[in-house]
Structure formats: structure tokens, C-alpha cells
Design an enzyme around this catalytic site. Structure first.
Site, short mmCIF file in Angstrom:
data_model
loop_
_atom_site.label_atom_id
_atom_site.label_comp_id
_atom_site.label_asym_id
_atom_site.label_seq_id
_atom_site.Cartn_x
_atom_site.Cartn_y
_atom_site.Cartn_z
N ASP A 193 0.84 -1.20 0.00
CA ASP A 193 0.00 0.00 0.00
C ASP A 193 0.88 1.25 0.00
O ASP A 193 2.04 1.20 0.41
CB ASP A 193 -0.88 0.03 1.26
CG ASP A 193 -1.86 -1.14 1.30
OD1 ASP A 193 -2.16 -1.68 0.23
OD2 ASP A 193 -2.29 -1.50 2.41
N1 URA Z 1 -1.18 -5.93 3.98
C1 URA Z 1 -1.69 -4.68 3.95
O1 URA Z 1 -2.71 -4.40 4.55
N2 URA Z 1 -1.02 -3.74 3.26
C2 URA Z 1 0.13 -3.96 2.62
O2 URA Z 1 0.70 -3.05 2.02
C3 URA Z 1 0.65 -5.27 2.66
C4 URA Z 1 -0.02 -6.24 3.35
#
Ligand code: URA
Length: 239
Positions: A101
Site C-alpha cells: 500500500d
Molecule cells: N497488507 C496490507 O494491509 N497492506 C500492505 O501493504 C501489505 C499487506
């Protein structure tokens, strides 16, 4: 392969741009300035373009310490992407293996080895991914057990068994926070955040530490990258 074709395939410009730049002395092959684009490159030649080495390896592999605020995409007209962080990188065929993310930090593999990327991400492959997180709330044995049993996250997702370890707790005002390590074997959209949301906790910080045998190099500051070593590439291929 001809020099001009090699340069255009490696993102140095269009054929006519390259021709002009060659005339100005932009390229050298094995230390010798070459202005004629039709020259055939010898196998393993070192080509410099404006002083930067152009990779002649068919496949390249980078470890990036992704900082928060950068998107996991190849190119975006409005936002900085993880590929913008690779210095001097002109190759157009690179892509990040899996997504983090925008606000997640940590290990990201970037390569042009499509088959390897597909193998690592294949749904049946179940490569361990380890994250460190800070969550609002007190993680107890209950949450560790729920994660280990395979948490029903929402209507769409029942997570595979995951390992949740409490590293520390601290308090800020009225709120208690837990520092945790989580190991998951899948990579569903927002998986860690959704898993904690399902047990009533909010992830306020998330960082990926490892993916299979690949461990984030702690000498890399956020935003820095390096080539994988031969040992790391072999370990990934052996998965
Ligand atoms: N899980 C999440 O919630 N976000 C990420 O970026 C990676 C794993």
C-alpha cells in the site's frame, strides 16, 4: 545486436533521438566512444550512455526499501512510483512483484523476470511474507490464536493460518499500542489491515521485512535500492 537497437530497447530514446545523441558522443562501448549506431555489440559489451552503465543482463533483480508515500505501480503521471526510485534506471520492462500500500514501507522486489514474478505470486505458492506493524490496541493471546486458526476476515476472505507475535506494547495518552510481527502466506488486498480490522484493531504503521528467502537489507534506508546478490537470486529461483 546493433548499438542503436540496443539503446532504444533499453529506453534511451527513439531511434532519431539516439542518432543525434550518438553524434554528440553520448555512448561508449567497452570504453571506446561510438557514434555509429549500426555497430554490432560484442557479447557481454559494457555500454555507457551519458556515462551510466546500461545493463546487458537479460534479467535484473532489485531490492527496494519502499518508503511510505510512494505507489506500487510502474508509471503514474501524477504520483511518484516505486520505479521512479531506481536511480538511472531506463529499462521499460521492470515491474514490482506484488503490491505494498502507499503508506506501507519495506521490502519490494523489482525485476523484469516475468516467470519468476508469477511463480512468487501464484495463489498456490504460499510464500511466507513477514511484516512488522504497530497497531492501536493490546494484542493478546486471543488475537494470536485467532490469526493462527485462520481468521474469518469478512465475507470475501478467510485468511490462511498466520503467525502473530507480540514484540512490545506502549501507551500514548489513553491509547495502548502493540508492536507486532505477522507472517502471512497469502497476499490479498490490504490483507494485514483487514485482518487487524477483523479483530477490532487499526494498523497505524506497516513494514514488510521479508518475502520467502529475501530479507530487507537493513543497510538500505527508505527509498534506497540495490541489486540482488547471486545467492539471493538463486534462493528465489529455488523456491
Ligand atoms: N497488507 C496490507 O494491509 N497492506 C500492505 O501493504 C501489505 C499487506
Amino acid at each position: 545486436m546493433r548499438l542503436d537497437r540496443f539503446l532504444s530497447e533499453n529506453g534511451c530514446g527513439t531511434r532519431s533521438e539516439i542518432k543525434k545523441e550518438l553524434k554528440k558522443g553520448a555512448a561508449s562501448v567497452d570504453g571506446v566512444l561510438v557514434s555509429d549506431g549500426s555497430v554490432q555489440l560484442p557479447p557481454g559489451a559494457e555500454v555507457l550512455w551519458h556515462g551510466e552503465r546500461i545493463d546487458t543482463d537479460p534479467f535484473v533483480y532489485y531490492m527496494l526499501h519502499k518508503p511510505a508515500g510512494v505507489i506500487t505501480a510502474t508509471r503514474d503521471p501524477r504520483a511518484e512510483t516505486v520505479l521512479d526510485l531506481l536511480p538511472g534506471m531506463r529499462r521499460k520492462d521492470l515491474y514490482p512483484v506484488g503490491r505494498l500500500d502507499r503508506d506501507t514501507e519495506g521490502l519490494l522486489l523489482i525485476t523484469n523476470d516475468g516467470p519468476l514474478g508469477h511463480r512468487l505470486l501464484a495463489p498456490g505458492r504460499h510464500v511466507d511474507k513477514v511484516y512488522e506493524a504497530r497497531v492501536r490496541g493490546r494484542v493478546t493471546e486471543r488475537e494470536c490464536r485467532l490469526f493462527a486458526e485462520g481468521l474469518q476476515v469478512d465475507e470475501e476472505l478467510t485468511a490462511m493460518p498466520a503467525r502473530l507475535e507480540l514484540l512490545r506494547t506502549d501507551a500514548k495518552g489513553e491509547d495502548v499500542y502493540s508492536g507486532v510481527r505477522v507472517t502471512i502466506r497469502e497476499g490479498k488486498y490490504h490483507q494485514i489491515k483487514r485482518m487487524f480490522a477483523a479483530v477490532g484493531m487499526e494498523v497505524v504503521y506497516l513494514k514488510r521485512i521479508s518475502m520467502g528467502p529475501l530479507v530487507l537489507d537493513d543497510r538500505l534506508a527508505p527509498g534506497e535500492s540495490r541489486r540482488l546478490t547471486e545467492e539471493e537470486i538463486t534462493a528465489l529461483k529455488e523456491l
